[in-house]
Design a protein around this motif. Structure first.
Motif, PDB file in Angstrom:
ATOM      1  N   PHE A 149      33.502  24.324  30.068  1.00 49.06           N
ATOM      2  CA  PHE A 149      32.898  25.328  30.942  1.00 49.06           C
ATOM      3  C   PHE A 149      33.416  26.719  30.658  1.00 49.06           C
ATOM      4  CE2 PHE A 149      32.549  21.371  33.243  1.00 49.06           C
ATOM      5  CZ  PHE A 149      31.204  21.374  33.552  1.00 49.06           C
ATOM      6  N   GLY A 150      34.403  26.819  29.769  1.00 42.75           N
ATOM      7  CA  GLY A 150      34.778  28.151  29.326  1.00 42.75           C
ATOM      8  C   GLY A 150      36.125  28.694  29.679  1.00 42.75           C
ATOM      9  N   PRO A 151      36.792  28.257  30.786  1.00 41.81           N
ATOM     10  CA  PRO A 151      38.072  28.898  31.068  1.00 41.81           C
ATOM     11  C   PRO A 151      39.024  28.774  29.883  1.00 41.81           C
ATOM     12  CG  PRO A 151      37.398  27.642  32.954  1.00 41.81           C
ATOM     13  CD  PRO A 151      36.438  27.314  31.833  1.00 41.81           C
ATOM     14  N   PHE A 153      44.146  34.013  44.098  1.00 45.17           N
ATOM     15  CA  PHE A 153      42.847  34.677  43.933  1.00 45.17           C
ATOM     16  C   PHE A 153      41.997  34.514  45.194  1.00 45.17           C
ATOM     17  CE2 PHE A 153      43.913  33.895  39.423  1.00 45.17           C
ATOM     18  CZ  PHE A 153      43.817  35.201  38.963  1.00 45.17           C
ATOM     19  N   ASP A 172      30.734  23.058  42.988  1.00 42.45           N
ATOM     20  CA  ASP A 172      31.114  23.512  41.659  1.00 42.45           C
ATOM     21  C   ASP A 172      31.482  24.985  41.775  1.00 42.45           C
ATOM     22  OD1 ASP A 172      30.391  22.293  38.654  1.00 42.45           O
ATOM     23  OD2 ASP A 172      30.641  24.447  38.763  1.00 42.45           O
ATOM     24  N   THR A 181      29.995  27.462  40.819  1.00 44.27           N
ATOM     25  CA  THR A 181      28.872  28.343  41.119  1.00 44.27           C
ATOM     26  C   THR A 181      28.743  28.589  42.607  1.00 44.27           C
ATOM     27  OG1 THR A 181      27.534  26.375  40.984  1.00 44.27           O
ATOM     28  CG2 THR A 181      27.462  27.858  39.112  1.00 44.27           C
ATOM     29  N   ILE A 220      37.382  28.676  41.592  1.00 41.11           N
ATOM     30  CA  ILE A 220      38.117  29.448  40.625  1.00 41.11           C
ATOM     31  C   ILE A 220      38.331  28.712  39.324  1.00 41.11           C
ATOM     32  CG2 ILE A 220      40.184  28.870  41.981  1.00 41.11           C
ATOM     33  CD1 ILE A 220      40.194  31.905  39.932  1.00 41.11           C
ATOM     34  N   GLY A 245      34.546  25.154  36.252  1.00 38.91           N
ATOM     35  CA  GLY A 245      33.288  25.769  35.866  1.00 38.91           C
ATOM     36  C   GLY A 245      33.364  27.281  35.876  1.00 38.91           C
ATOM     37  N   GLN A 246      32.342  27.900  36.367  1.00 42.54           N
ATOM     38  CA  GLN A 246      32.270  29.357  36.352  1.00 42.54           C
ATOM     39  C   GLN A 246      33.017  29.935  37.549  1.00 42.54           C
ATOM     40  OE1 GLN A 246      30.483  30.681  33.715  1.00 42.54           O
ATOM     41  NE2 GLN A 246      30.323  28.560  33.105  1.00 42.54           N
ATOM     42  N   ILE A 247      33.658  31.040  37.315  1.00 45.08           N
ATOM     43  CA  ILE A 247      34.390  31.694  38.393  1.00 45.08           C
ATOM     44  C   ILE A 247      33.448  32.639  39.143  1.00 45.08           C
ATOM     45  CG2 ILE A 247      36.286  33.242  38.939  1.00 45.08           C
ATOM     46  CD1 ILE A 247      37.427  32.332  36.124  1.00 45.08           C
ATOM     47  N   THR A 248      33.333  32.467  40.430  1.00 49.28           N
ATOM     48  CA  THR A 248      32.559  33.428  41.212  1.00 49.28           C
ATOM     49  C   THR A 248      33.461  33.960  42.309  1.00 49.28           C
ATOM     50  OG1 THR A 248      31.603  31.590  42.449  1.00 49.28           O
ATOM     51  CG2 THR A 248      30.280  32.510  40.668  1.00 49.28           C
ATOM     52  N   PRO A 283      36.331  32.551  44.934  1.00 48.86           N
ATOM     53  CA  PRO A 283      37.072  31.389  45.433  1.00 48.86           C
ATOM     54  C   PRO A 283      37.197  31.330  46.953  1.00 48.86           C
ATOM     55  CG  PRO A 283      38.549  32.963  44.359  1.00 48.86           C
ATOM     56  CD  PRO A 283      37.157  33.442  44.110  1.00 48.86           C
TER      57      PRO A 283
END
Lengths: 149, 415
Positions: free
Chosen positions: B139-141, B163, B262, B264, B268, B271-274, B276
């Protein structure tokens, strides 16, 4: 300490060979060219950075890569007092800042080191820009850190 | 809901403390079981099935059902082990509820515990987080060096929570002093709970403010301790409660639910951080649980809340996400004393998780404390004195993205 406590130390090494997958491979290749890539959901138009292959909200496969701006806003940050390298957690001499950054065109935040001349200078809402390594090699570290824009 | 279910007894092993070198894990569990049974007229062999759980790996063990069943009385009986991280205790209780509500069993015991002094929680966390974190490559982190997973770089789970705290403070226009203040309130509440770990009578904002920053804006005084303790509860069907003649001092399960989100939806590490602090799933689950419990306005119909806050900013965040307080208004509620034991919405009269955290027990302790409040049996001065109809209990686990919510009440939901 009572004598009935057994203390045992067992060294364990976790080792992984993780496949990053199709979308992230493109992201990492993008870093080599000093580009930040995301992927756009055709249904809800959300742009995921880093990219993934499915939109969790719409349950749709997504593959439309888009390039993201490199100057954004610091949305969140904390101080870190340890670092991890090769699996070892060690104390750092000076705390450093890890930030979550909203880049233009992205719906999500990405994390990065924030470098400023002083820690109190760091504020939520400040503008920051990506700083790249001089020589990139297709690695997360190509995007070295973010500094005030 | 198939059948109404009541919690008829709640037992602790004793006061939760940081170290119990005098006993082993089964010996920690057994007194909680005996206490729960001892408060009823039941005998051990009347318990038909057991659901048990602790935090995986924190004690350096993985399968407690391999060796603890004799001690809790589960030999030759159905035993189910459940583990969902920080929310384990609540998930154990929910599984016990399903055992009874489904009609499969009439008398079921739920047990949650942690003996933190036997393992190394940070190593345990690494054992859990590392495999998850590495899979997060998908997922990228970035897991490399300083940026690591931000949570690790920032210092274990406090790093991840920092965060969330920062985002909460920004949105609520609140300051670190609000976290200090709510942390102090929890430690003073704990002083009125004979089972609580960190009891600090009259703890003040200044006492907390003296403690060092771990990951800004979270201080040492904002974090939970690592406790040793066990809780056992007995759940019975409505029919059995009537048969046993115990329908007055019981807590009825009126609604319960859980959900995983998730990134989204506001996370934090996964997956994707939006954001927390958004905790969308908590709002969704709470709404469903209230409707199941027949609660139209949670602010009017719920009198007490026991929320799971491993970090003190969450004591401000969860009441909002549970729909008990307007978004961003918890600091104001705190400042006017509304969250005090004698306030309009008593929050964690027990002292909460920042005062006592035996992880595998903690989320069930929220439910157990809610039950004791409904029964009017909370000991040592932390019983809320005004009339209680409903209490909400909450838990979170996983990587800040798994939520459990329960409403207990004085009267069962009509079928």
């Amino acid at each position: 300490m009572p004598g009935n406590v057994v203390r045992a130390r067992v060294p364990i090494t976790f080792s992984y060979k993780n496949r990053v997958g199709h979308a992230l491979e493109q992201y990492i290749n993008g870093l080599k060219e000093k580009k930040i890539l995301g992927v756009k959901c055709p249904a809800c138009k959300k742009v995921y950075v880093p990219p993934r292959t499915v939109c969790g909200k719409c349950h749709k496969p997504i593959d439309q890569m888009v390039e993201i701006g490199q100057e954004g806003v610091l949305k969140n940050f904390t101080t870190a007092h340890v670092t991890i390298a090769n699996g070892e957690i060690t104390d750092v001499q000076q705390p450093y800042i890890i930030g979550l950054i909203k880049l233009p065109g992205a719906s999500s935040l990405i994390s990065g080191i924030i470098k400023t001349s002083s820690v109190p200078e760091v504020k939520t809402g400040m503008k920051v820009k990506a700083v790249w390594k001089e020589t990139t090699q297709g690695d997360y570290n190509d995007l070295a850190y973010f500094e005030p824009a | 809901m198939k059948r109404n279910v009541a919690i008829i007894s709640v037992g602790y092993n004793g006061r939760f403390v940081s170290k119990r070198p005098d006993i082993n894990i089964p010996e920690l569990i057994q007194p909680a079981v005996d206490t729960a049974i001892g408060k009823t007229k039941l005998k051990h062999d009347q318990i038909e099935a057991y659901v048990v759980g602790n935090m995986h790996t924190f004690e350096g063990i993985n399968q407690p059902h391999l060796w603890a069943s004799d001690h809790f009385g589960g030999s030759k009986k159905p035993v189910m082990r459940v583990a969902t991280g920080g929310s384990t205790g609540a998930s154990v209780y929910q599984a016990a509820y399903y055992h009874v509500a489904s009609g499969m069993y009439d008398v079921v015991m739920a047990i949650g515990w942690e003996k933190h002094d036997e393992g190394d929680a940070q190593v345990g966390l690494m054992g859990i987080l590392l495999p998850e974190a590495f899979s997060l490559f998908n997922f990228g982190p970035d897991m490399s060096e300083d940026r690591g997973v931000a949570g690790l770089g920032g210092g274990g789970s406090t790093g991840g929570a920092a965060f969330q705290a920062m985002s909460y403070l920004t949105k609520a226009h609140a300051g670190i002093e609000h976290i200090d203040r709510v942390a102090a309130m929890m430690r003073s509440n704990a002083a009125k709970n004979p089972y609580a770990h960190l009891q600090q009578p009259g703890c003040t904002e200044a006492d907390i403010a003296k403690t060092p920053i771990i990951s800004y804006p979270l201080r040492y005084g904002h974090t939970c301790p690592t406790s040793c303790g066990a809780i056992a509860m007995i759940l019975v069907s409505e029919e059995k409660a009537k048969k046993f003649g115990i329908t007055d001092r019981v807590a009825w399960v009126k609604g319960l639910g859980s959900g995983a989100s998730d990134a989204t939806t506001g996370n934090i590490i996964e997956g994707q951080i939006t954001d927390p602090a958004e905790q969308y799933m908590c709002k969704v689950v709470a709404k469903k649980v209230y409707s199941m419990a027949g609660i139209k306005d949670p602010r009017k119909d719920i009198q007490v809340a026991e929320v799971y806050s491993g970090f003190s900013h969450q004591d401000l965040m969860w009441p909002e996400r549970l729909g008990l307080v307007d978004e961003g208004k918890s600091p104001e509620m705190l400042d006017k004393g509304a969250f005090a034991i004698d306030g309009e919405l008593p929050l964690n009269p027990s002292g909460g998780v920042t005062s006592t955290n035996a992880i595998g027990a903690s989320a069930m302790v929220r439910v157990g404390e809610a039950a004791l409040q409904v029964m009017g049996l909370a000991e040592g001065g932390h019983q809320v004195q005004r009339k209680i109809e409903n209490v909400v209990a909450h838990g979170w686990g996983g990587l800040f993205q798994f939520v459990t919510v329960t409403v207990l009440g004085r009267t069962p939901v009509k079928k």
